[in-house]
Write a protein that holds these residues in place. Structure first.
Motif, PDB file in Angstrom:
ATOM      1  N   THR A  86      16.117  61.989  58.721  1.00 45.98           N
ATOM      2  CA  THR A  86      16.930  62.254  59.909  1.00 45.98           C
ATOM      3  C   THR A  86      17.483  60.965  60.489  1.00 45.98           C
ATOM      4  O   THR A  86      18.658  60.885  60.873  1.00 45.98           O
ATOM      5  CB  THR A  86      16.090  62.995  60.962  1.00 45.98           C
ATOM      6  N   VAL A  87      16.646  59.940  60.553  1.00 43.55           N
ATOM      7  CA  VAL A  87      17.096  58.652  61.080  1.00 43.55           C
ATOM      8  C   VAL A  87      18.184  58.060  60.180  1.00 43.55           C
ATOM      9  O   VAL A  87      19.207  57.540  60.661  1.00 43.55           O
ATOM     10  CB  VAL A  87      15.907  57.690  61.234  1.00 43.55           C
ATOM     11  N   LYS A  88      18.002  58.150  58.878  1.00 47.20           N
ATOM     12  CA  LYS A  88      19.022  57.633  57.959  1.00 47.20           C
ATOM     13  C   LYS A  88      20.350  58.364  58.147  1.00 47.20           C
ATOM     14  O   LYS A  88      21.429  57.743  58.183  1.00 47.20           O
ATOM     15  CB  LYS A  88      18.543  57.781  56.518  1.00 47.20           C
ATOM     16  N   TYR A  89      20.278  59.680  58.255  1.00 42.83           N
ATOM     17  CA  TYR A  89      21.499  60.479  58.436  1.00 42.83           C
ATOM     18  C   TYR A  89      22.194  60.119  59.742  1.00 42.83           C
ATOM     19  O   TYR A  89      23.423  59.925  59.785  1.00 42.83           O
ATOM     20  CB  TYR A  89      21.133  61.960  58.408  1.00 42.83           C
ATOM     21  N   ALA A  90      21.421  60.015  60.809  1.00 46.68           N
ATOM     22  CA  ALA A  90      21.990  59.657  62.108  1.00 46.68           C
ATOM     23  C   ALA A  90      22.629  58.267  62.055  1.00 46.68           C
ATOM     24  O   ALA A  90      23.707  58.037  62.621  1.00 46.68           O
ATOM     25  CB  ALA A  90      20.919  59.718  63.187  1.00 46.68           C
ATOM     26  N   ASN A  91      21.973  57.353  61.383  1.00 44.48           N
ATOM     27  CA  ASN A  91      22.535  56.006  61.253  1.00 44.48           C
ATOM     28  C   ASN A  91      23.870  56.023  60.506  1.00 44.48           C
ATOM     29  O   ASN A  91      24.812  55.303  60.856  1.00 44.48           O
ATOM     30  CB  ASN A  91      21.552  55.091  60.525  1.00 44.48           C
ATOM     31  N   GLU A  92      23.944  56.842  59.466  1.00 45.03           N
ATOM     32  CA  GLU A  92      25.190  56.937  58.695  1.00 45.03           C
ATOM     33  C   GLU A  92      26.346  57.429  59.561  1.00 45.03           C
ATOM     34  O   GLU A  92      27.495  57.001  59.403  1.00 45.03           O
ATOM     35  CB  GLU A  92      24.999  57.879  57.510  1.00 45.03           C
ATOM     36  N   GLY A 201      15.504  53.446  59.002  1.00 37.47           N
ATOM     37  CA  GLY A 201      15.152  54.697  58.334  1.00 37.47           C
ATOM     38  C   GLY A 201      14.027  54.572  57.334  1.00 37.47           C
ATOM     39  O   GLY A 201      13.640  55.571  56.718  1.00 37.47           O
ATOM     40  N   SER A 202      13.460  53.401  57.176  1.00 32.47           N
ATOM     41  CA  SER A 202      12.341  53.240  56.244  1.00 32.47           C
ATOM     42  C   SER A 202      11.053  53.743  56.880  1.00 32.47           C
ATOM     43  O   SER A 202      10.830  53.583  58.075  1.00 32.47           O
ATOM     44  CB  SER A 202      12.189  51.769  55.840  1.00 32.47           C
ATOM     45  N   LEU A 203      10.215  54.383  56.054  1.00 27.28           N
ATOM     46  CA  LEU A 203       8.914  54.869  56.491  1.00 27.28           C
ATOM     47  C   LEU A 203       7.848  53.908  55.977  1.00 27.28           C
ATOM     48  O   LEU A 203       7.688  53.758  54.767  1.00 27.28           O
ATOM     49  CB  LEU A 203       8.664  56.284  55.959  1.00 27.28           C
ATOM     50  N   LYS A 217       1.164  48.647  70.557  1.00 29.36           N
ATOM     51  CA  LYS A 217       0.060  49.008  71.451  1.00 29.36           C
ATOM     52  C   LYS A 217       0.402  48.599  72.883  1.00 29.36           C
ATOM     53  O   LYS A 217      -0.168  47.691  73.450  1.00 29.36           O
ATOM     54  CB  LYS A 217      -1.222  48.347  70.962  1.00 29.36           C
ATOM     55  N   GLY A 218       1.409  49.305  73.426  1.00 29.61           N
ATOM     56  CA  GLY A 218       1.812  49.061  74.801  1.00 29.61           C
ATOM     57  C   GLY A 218       3.307  49.131  75.018  1.00 29.61           C
ATOM     58  O   GLY A 218       3.761  49.448  76.124  1.00 29.61           O
ATOM     59  N   ALA A 219       4.103  48.848  73.982  1.00 26.73           N
ATOM     60  CA  ALA A 219       5.562  48.917  74.090  1.00 26.73           C
ATOM     61  C   ALA A 219       6.148  49.633  72.878  1.00 26.73           C
ATOM     62  O   ALA A 219       7.294  49.414  72.499  1.00 26.73           O
ATOM     63  CB  ALA A 219       6.149  47.512  74.209  1.00 26.73           C
ATOM     64  N   GLY A 220       5.360  50.511  72.263  1.00 25.98           N
ATOM     65  CA  GLY A 220       5.705  51.081  70.969  1.00 25.98           C
ATOM     66  C   GLY A 220       6.933  51.960  70.945  1.00 25.98           C
ATOM     67  O   GLY A 220       7.566  52.112  69.899  1.00 25.98           O
ATOM     68  N   HIS A 221       7.310  52.536  72.101  1.00 27.91           N
ATOM     69  CA  HIS A 221       8.487  53.400  72.128  1.00 27.91           C
ATOM     70  C   HIS A 221       9.755  52.642  71.741  1.00 27.91           C
ATOM     71  O   HIS A 221      10.755  53.254  71.369  1.00 27.91           O
ATOM     72  CB  HIS A 221       8.680  53.985  73.534  1.00 27.91           C
ATOM     73  N   ASN A 222       9.713  51.336  71.828  1.00 27.65           N
ATOM     74  CA  ASN A 222      10.890  50.510  71.591  1.00 27.65           C
ATOM     75  C   ASN A 222      11.105  50.113  70.138  1.00 27.65           C
ATOM     76  O   ASN A 222      12.087  49.413  69.838  1.00 27.65           O
ATOM     77  CB  ASN A 222      10.779  49.220  72.410  1.00 27.65           C
ATOM     78  N   PHE A 223      10.223  50.528  69.238  1.00 29.02           N
ATOM     79  CA  PHE A 223      10.267  49.950  67.894  1.00 29.02           C
ATOM     80  C   PHE A 223      10.313  50.954  66.750  1.00 29.02           C
ATOM     81  O   PHE A 223      10.535  50.554  65.612  1.00 29.02           O
ATOM     82  CB  PHE A 223       9.068  49.012  67.702  1.00 29.02           C
ATOM     83  N   GLY A 224      10.102  52.216  67.001  1.00 31.04           N
ATOM     84  CA  GLY A 224      10.150  53.164  65.910  1.00 31.04           C
ATOM     85  C   GLY A 224       9.601  54.514  66.314  1.00 31.04           C
ATOM     86  O   GLY A 224       9.245  54.748  67.474  1.00 31.04           O
ATOM     87  N   LYS A 486      11.857  42.729  68.829  1.00 37.17           N
ATOM     88  CA  LYS A 486      12.979  43.673  68.936  1.00 37.17           C
ATOM     89  C   LYS A 486      14.142  43.210  68.081  1.00 37.17           C
ATOM     90  O   LYS A 486      14.759  44.013  67.357  1.00 37.17           O
ATOM     91  CB  LYS A 486      13.401  43.793  70.393  1.00 37.17           C
ATOM     92  N   ASN A 487      14.453  41.946  68.144  1.00 34.86           N
ATOM     93  CA  ASN A 487      15.554  41.414  67.343  1.00 34.86           C
ATOM     94  C   ASN A 487      15.280  41.537  65.846  1.00 34.86           C
ATOM     95  O   ASN A 487      16.199  41.716  65.049  1.00 34.86           O
ATOM     96  CB  ASN A 487      15.803  39.949  67.704  1.00 34.86           C
ATOM     97  N   LYS A 488      14.012  41.459  65.471  1.00 36.46           N
ATOM     98  CA  LYS A 488      13.651  41.549  64.054  1.00 36.46           C
ATOM     99  C   LYS A 488      13.677  42.989  63.555  1.00 36.46           C
ATOM    100  O   LYS A 488      14.226  43.269  62.474  1.00 36.46           O
ATOM    101  CB  LYS A 488      12.256  40.949  63.840  1.00 36.46           C
ATOM    102  N   TYR A 489      13.082  43.901  64.306  1.00 32.90           N
ATOM    103  CA  TYR A 489      12.886  45.262  63.808  1.00 32.90           C
ATOM    104  C   TYR A 489      13.936  46.269  64.288  1.00 32.90           C
ATOM    105  O   TYR A 489      14.098  47.331  63.675  1.00 32.90           O
ATOM    106  CB  TYR A 489      11.492  45.763  64.200  1.00 32.90           C
ATOM    107  N   ASP A 490      14.621  45.960  65.367  1.00 29.43           N
ATOM    108  CA  ASP A 490      15.635  46.890  65.879  1.00 29.43           C
ATOM    109  C   ASP A 490      16.814  46.116  66.452  1.00 29.43           C
ATOM    110  O   ASP A 490      17.131  46.203  67.632  1.00 29.43           O
ATOM    111  CB  ASP A 490      15.019  47.799  66.951  1.00 29.43           C
ATOM    112  N   PRO A 491      17.495  45.345  65.619  1.00 31.84           N
ATOM    113  CA  PRO A 491      18.572  44.487  66.124  1.00 31.84           C
ATOM    114  C   PRO A 491      19.736  45.263  66.734  1.00 31.84           C
ATOM    115  O   PRO A 491      20.436  44.741  67.600  1.00 31.84           O
ATOM    116  CB  PRO A 491      19.007  43.696  64.876  1.00 31.84           C
ATOM    117  N   GLU A 492      19.943  46.506  66.297  1.00 33.45           N
ATOM    118  CA  GLU A 492      21.043  47.311  66.835  1.00 33.45           C
ATOM    119  C   GLU A 492      20.615  48.172  68.018  1.00 33.45           C
ATOM    120  O   GLU A 492      21.409  48.966  68.521  1.00 33.45           O
ATOM    121  CB  GLU A 492      21.635  48.177  65.726  1.00 33.45           C
ATOM    122  N   ARG A 493      19.383  48.007  68.460  1.00 31.86           N
ATOM    123  CA  ARG A 493      18.868  48.686  69.665  1.00 31.86           C
ATOM    124  C   ARG A 493      18.936  50.208  69.543  1.00 31.86           C
ATOM    125  O   ARG A 493      19.333  50.913  70.468  1.00 31.86           O
ATOM    126  CB  ARG A 493      19.613  48.242  70.913  1.00 31.86           C
TER     127      ARG A 493
END
Length: 502
Positions: A86-92, A201-203, A217-224, A486-493
């Motif tokens: 789903t994430v891959k499709y949404a990204n496309e 989209g990688s698992l 462990k405290g800010a996890g909603h921001n990363f995946g 954040k910049n490493k794992y979710d650069p496009e926010r």
């Protein structure tokens, strides 16, 4: 001319592949069947709901009706890889997406998700014990009651929130407070490993060897999107639990909270088997003019709460007293947080929370917030269903874990406080403004009474106007580390709808 026409046709075809079309393109582009396209990529038992269906309405209804995310599709994964697809499709397509468990996250920032995909996790709800029964793999959509019941049947337990209808991972990714935290720490402190879908989209499976582990462990909603977590579990130490509850009138505010400070201190000395819990609420049948105060003491290991703890509160002459003994799985019913209780109902109410963590009760501030709560809910009857929650968990297990070891920032605080201002959805803008003003003023009074320059707010209760420092800590190194990850794992926010760090 044929070449120009072919180029133009190719450009239009390419533009028509975009998820969001300009108005002039809508009339010439064929309607894409997103549900069909995505459905072909998902497992057999996955589901997709579209607007207008009963299932779609049920899936998108939230505990708080304000600032709800807007979805054009709801995806219900049946296996963990469905989330990745789903994430891959949404990204496309360039479409936003948001994972939802119980739908109790009331923070206003989720309302920024527009025209996207909601990933409803509720089919990923398994609870599987390891062979040695020291760990359990818990699905990303598993609710508290499902987890506690499954573990209890096996003679086990772990740290969960008190409310049966919320998920484990929703609160856990923001730390997660719970009744057993005095023994074992926060919900997130139990995590051993997790399967997570990242922004690309990688698992992946991560554990303490990953640099991302600290942030989850405290800010996890921001990363995946966590599709499952392996958590520590424990043998049941005591099957017996008990509570005693008291109802006080407003003239007892000072005496009640002075007694809590004196007889039930949380500063490392509250026993691991004790917690307390109180709230202001209106009941015009009992007192038509002023709110009442409900106060609970809960004890592990007894069928009657030890009178050493309850006598000081009996001496205040409450207008009602109640109590009962049972087992751990009775707690949610006793405290009014069971699946069948009003807080678990999605009743079309706006629910705004304005949390603040403090070390102890400032008695003059308690009087001020009581009086303001009383006057405001009386002057604006639409707000009369609001309540003001004060949670006192044992903190020994929380404080035993080094603060710098996780993204959860406020291990030194003892009390979790949150006014919950609610009213029927559809009220006019004036009511909305009054609700926000009341919540902010109640929090401001408590902050001033704390004597602190810093304001600490529990991210899972946040309203949405809090600063990054309020939710994730004031140390610059914390903010820098979160931004670096954040910049490493979710650069496009992609993951920036729930209490975003940027």
């Amino acid at each position: 001319m044929e070449v120009i026409a072919a180029v133009a046709a190719g450009a239009i075809a390419s533009a028509c592949q975009n998820a969001v079309l300009s108005s002039w393109l809508v009339s010439i582009c064929p309607q894409r069947d997103y549900a069909k396209e995505l459905g072909e990529r998902l497992s057999r038992n996955a589901h997709i709901y579209t607007p207008g269906s009963d299932n779609f309405a049920a899936a998108t209804t939230r505990w708080s009706a304000a600032h709800a995310p807007e979805a054009k599709l709801v995806v219900i994964p049946s296996i963990e890889n469905d989330v990745a697809e789903t994430v891959k499709y949404a990204n496309e397509l360039g479409m936003p997406y948001l994972a939802v468990n119980g739908g109790h996250g009331a923070i206003k920032t989720v309302g920024k998700m527009k025209n996207g995909i909601q990933i409803w996790m509720h089919q990923l709800n398994g609870v599987e014990l390891s062979e040695d029964e020291t760990q359990a793999k818990i699905g990303g959509g598993a609710k508290t009651k499902a987890v506690t019941d499954a573990l209890w049947a096996a003679g086990k337990q772990t740290v969960t929130g008190l409310c049966e209808c919320t998920s484990i991972l929703g609160p856990g990714l923001g730390g997660g407070h719970g009744v057993l935290q005095g023994r074992y720490g926060l919900v997130s402190d139990q995590f051993v490993s997790m399967n997570i879908v990242l922004a690309d989209g990688s698992l992946r499976t991560i554990d303490e060897s990953s640099d991302l582990w600290w942030a989850m462990k405290g800010a996890g909603h921001n990363f995946g999107i966590v599709t499952s977590v392996t958590s520590k579990i424990y043998d049941i130490i005591h099957r017996d639990w008990a509570y005693e509850s008291f109802i006080f009138t407003g003239d007892k505010v000072e005496a009640l909270y002075e007694n809590i400070n004196s007889h039930l201190p949380n500063g490392g000395s509250l026993p691991v088997d004790i917690m307390h819990y109180s709230f202001f609420f209106n009941n015009p049948e009992v007192d038509p003019n002023n709110p009442l105060i409900m106060f609970f003491i809960i004890q592990e290991g007894n069928m009657i709460v030890d009178p050493t703890y309850t006598k000081p509160f009996h001496d205040l002459n409450p207008i009602a007293v109640d109590g009962e003994g049972g087992v751990f799985t009775d707690l949610a019913t006793w405290m009014g947080n069971a699946n069948t209780s009003p807080p678990c109902k999605k009743a079309g109410l706006v629910n705004y929370r304005f949390p603040i963590d403090v070390e102890s009760y400032n008695i003059p501030a308690q009087r001020q917030v009581y009086d303001l709560f009383a006057s405001a809910t009386k002057e604006t009857p639409a707000l009369n269903g609001s309540f003001f929650l004060f949670e006192g968990y044992s903190t020994q297990g929380v404080k035993a874990i080094p603060s710098e070891s996780t993204a959860y920032p406020f291990r030194g605080d003892n009390l979790l406080i949150s006014p919950v201002i609610n009213y029927a959805a559809g009220a006019d803008a004036e009511i909305d403004a009054k609700a926000v003003e009341l919540g902010e003023n109640l929090r401001r009074i408590l902050h001033e009474g704390s004597g602190r320059e810093e304001m600490h707010t529990y991210v899972n209760y946040a309203y949405g106007e809090e600063t990054k420092q309020n939710m994730y800590g004031y140390e610059q190194w914390r903010q820098d580390k979160l931004l670096e990850l954040k910049n490493k794992y979710d650069p496009e926010r992609k993951f920036s709808f729930y209490a975003p760090i940027v």
